[in-house]
Design an enzyme around this catalytic site. Sequence first.
Site, mmCIF file in Angstrom:
data_model
loop_
_atom_site.group_PDB
_atom_site.id
_atom_site.type_symbol
_atom_site.label_atom_id
_atom_site.label_comp_id
_atom_site.label_asym_id
_atom_site.label_seq_id
_atom_site.Cartn_x
_atom_site.Cartn_y
_atom_site.Cartn_z
ATOM 1 N N ARG A 203 0.836 -1.195 0.000
ATOM 2 C CA ARG A 203 0.000 0.000 0.000
ATOM 3 C C ARG A 203 0.872 1.246 0.000
ATOM 4 O O ARG A 203 2.089 1.183 0.132
ATOM 5 C CB ARG A 203 -0.926 0.010 1.220
ATOM 6 C CG ARG A 203 -0.227 -0.008 2.562
ATOM 7 C CD ARG A 203 -1.232 -0.108 3.700
ATOM 8 N NE ARG A 203 -0.570 -0.166 5.005
ATOM 9 C CZ ARG A 203 -1.219 -0.288 6.158
ATOM 10 N NH1 ARG A 203 -2.537 -0.384 6.165
ATOM 11 N NH2 ARG A 203 -0.563 -0.329 7.300
ATOM 12 N N ILE B 100 3.122 4.438 -0.623
ATOM 13 C CA ILE B 100 4.258 4.699 -1.507
ATOM 14 C C ILE B 100 4.790 3.399 -2.092
ATOM 15 O O ILE B 100 5.081 3.309 -3.292
ATOM 16 C CB ILE B 100 5.366 5.438 -0.732
ATOM 17 C CG1 ILE B 100 4.924 6.868 -0.423
ATOM 18 C CG2 ILE B 100 6.673 5.439 -1.524
ATOM 19 C CD1 ILE B 100 5.872 7.623 0.493
ATOM 20 N N ASP C 225 8.531 -10.138 7.947
ATOM 21 C CA ASP C 225 8.765 -9.056 8.893
ATOM 22 C C ASP C 225 10.212 -8.640 8.698
ATOM 23 O O ASP C 225 11.135 -9.413 8.978
ATOM 24 C CB ASP C 225 8.517 -9.558 10.321
ATOM 25 C CG ASP C 225 8.721 -8.485 11.383
ATOM 26 O OD1 ASP C 225 9.424 -7.492 11.111
ATOM 27 O OD2 ASP C 225 8.194 -8.647 12.498
ATOM 28 N N VAL C 226 10.442 -7.420 8.211
ATOM 29 C CA VAL C 226 11.798 -7.012 7.848
ATOM 30 C C VAL C 226 12.711 -6.867 9.056
ATOM 31 O O VAL C 226 13.923 -6.708 8.885
ATOM 32 C CB VAL C 226 11.790 -5.708 7.030
ATOM 33 C CG1 VAL C 226 11.050 -5.904 5.720
ATOM 34 C CG2 VAL C 226 11.215 -4.542 7.831
ATOM 35 N N ASN D 193 11.634 -0.224 1.419
ATOM 36 C CA ASN D 193 10.720 0.890 1.653
ATOM 37 C C ASN D 193 9.930 0.800 2.956
ATOM 38 O O ASN D 193 9.368 1.802 3.394
ATOM 39 C CB ASN D 193 9.766 0.970 0.457
ATOM 40 C CG ASN D 193 8.613 1.916 0.671
ATOM 41 O OD1 ASN D 193 8.758 3.128 0.571
ATOM 42 N ND2 ASN D 193 7.436 1.358 0.977
ATOM 43 N N TYR E 84 11.613 8.607 14.500
ATOM 44 C CA TYR E 84 11.524 8.549 13.043
ATOM 45 C C TYR E 84 12.662 9.338 12.407
ATOM 46 O O TYR E 84 13.359 8.847 11.510
ATOM 47 C CB TYR E 84 10.168 9.109 12.595
ATOM 48 C CG TYR E 84 9.922 9.044 11.101
ATOM 49 C CD1 TYR E 84 9.436 7.877 10.511
ATOM 50 C CD2 TYR E 84 10.154 10.146 10.287
ATOM 51 C CE1 TYR E 84 9.201 7.821 9.149
ATOM 52 C CE2 TYR E 84 9.923 10.095 8.922
ATOM 53 C CZ TYR E 84 9.437 8.933 8.363
ATOM 54 O OH TYR E 84 9.208 8.874 7.001
ATOM 55 N N LYS F 161 15.672 7.706 10.067
ATOM 56 C CA LYS F 161 15.822 8.051 8.653
ATOM 57 C C LYS F 161 17.185 8.668 8.372
ATOM 58 O O LYS F 161 17.758 8.477 7.293
ATOM 59 C CB LYS F 161 14.692 8.975 8.220
ATOM 60 C CG LYS F 161 13.320 8.295 8.192
ATOM 61 C CD LYS F 161 13.282 7.094 7.256
ATOM 62 C CE LYS F 161 11.875 6.528 7.102
ATOM 63 N NZ LYS F 161 11.825 5.394 6.141
#
Length: 256
Positions: free
Chosen positions: A22, A24, A69-70, A96, A163, A167
């Site tokens: 879903r 992006i 699950d990354v 992503n 976050y 990033k």
Amino acid sequence: MTINKEMFSLAGKKAWVTGGSRGIGKTLALTLAAFGADVAVVDILREEAETAAAEIRACGVDSFAVTADVTVEADVDAMAEAIRSRWGRVDIALNNAGVVCQVPAVDMSYADWKRVVDINLNGVFLTARAAGRMMISGGGGSIVNTASMSAWVVNHPQPQCSYNASKAGVVQLTKSLAVEWAPHNIRVNCISPGYIRTELTAQVRQDWQDDWIRQSVMKRLGVPEDLAGIVVYLASDASPFTTGSDFIVDGGFTCV
């Protein structure tokens, strides 16, 4: 190198997109497919990943869903093996998957902090490492990690230190891997979206969204399609000398 539009073709290339069910991720998975790539949709949401894979197959390419699950090393290893078993290689890895926790630092639990860092940074490391291992043996490829303009600015008014930190880590990880893997013909880059209108951001407080637009140079939020061109460029043979770069796609937000 011959300069022509075929440089942007992804025909015959094999790709995966994590968080591809879903938002992006799904838009970019469909973009890769539109340019000819076969795409594995990797997500923890099995049903949504299956739906996205069906939409991709309708583009005339191969696609299948992989539940992973990354943040779990065994899951990522199994994901890579499933893709190797089906296609024999991966040429494009779009890492992503990500989450955000908008809680003031003094109120944020350590569990919430670790969850964000685990998915956004550790998950990118695990999936990039898996791609690197496959690409080294396969002769090269392109890895594109999703970072954020939050690697460069502190978002306001929402509090999201975990976050932002995660990033920023993705950007530096990307540069580090680009240097390590350049001898193997592997290019590693990242994209840093600004505020993008998705199912998740649509649920954010309206006064915050209004503030984002007020601060924006272009006076609008982005849409996932605004990221399509740069991802095709990075995934394709049009970018053979591009590695270790972060592409900020934020409508000029970080310029002021």
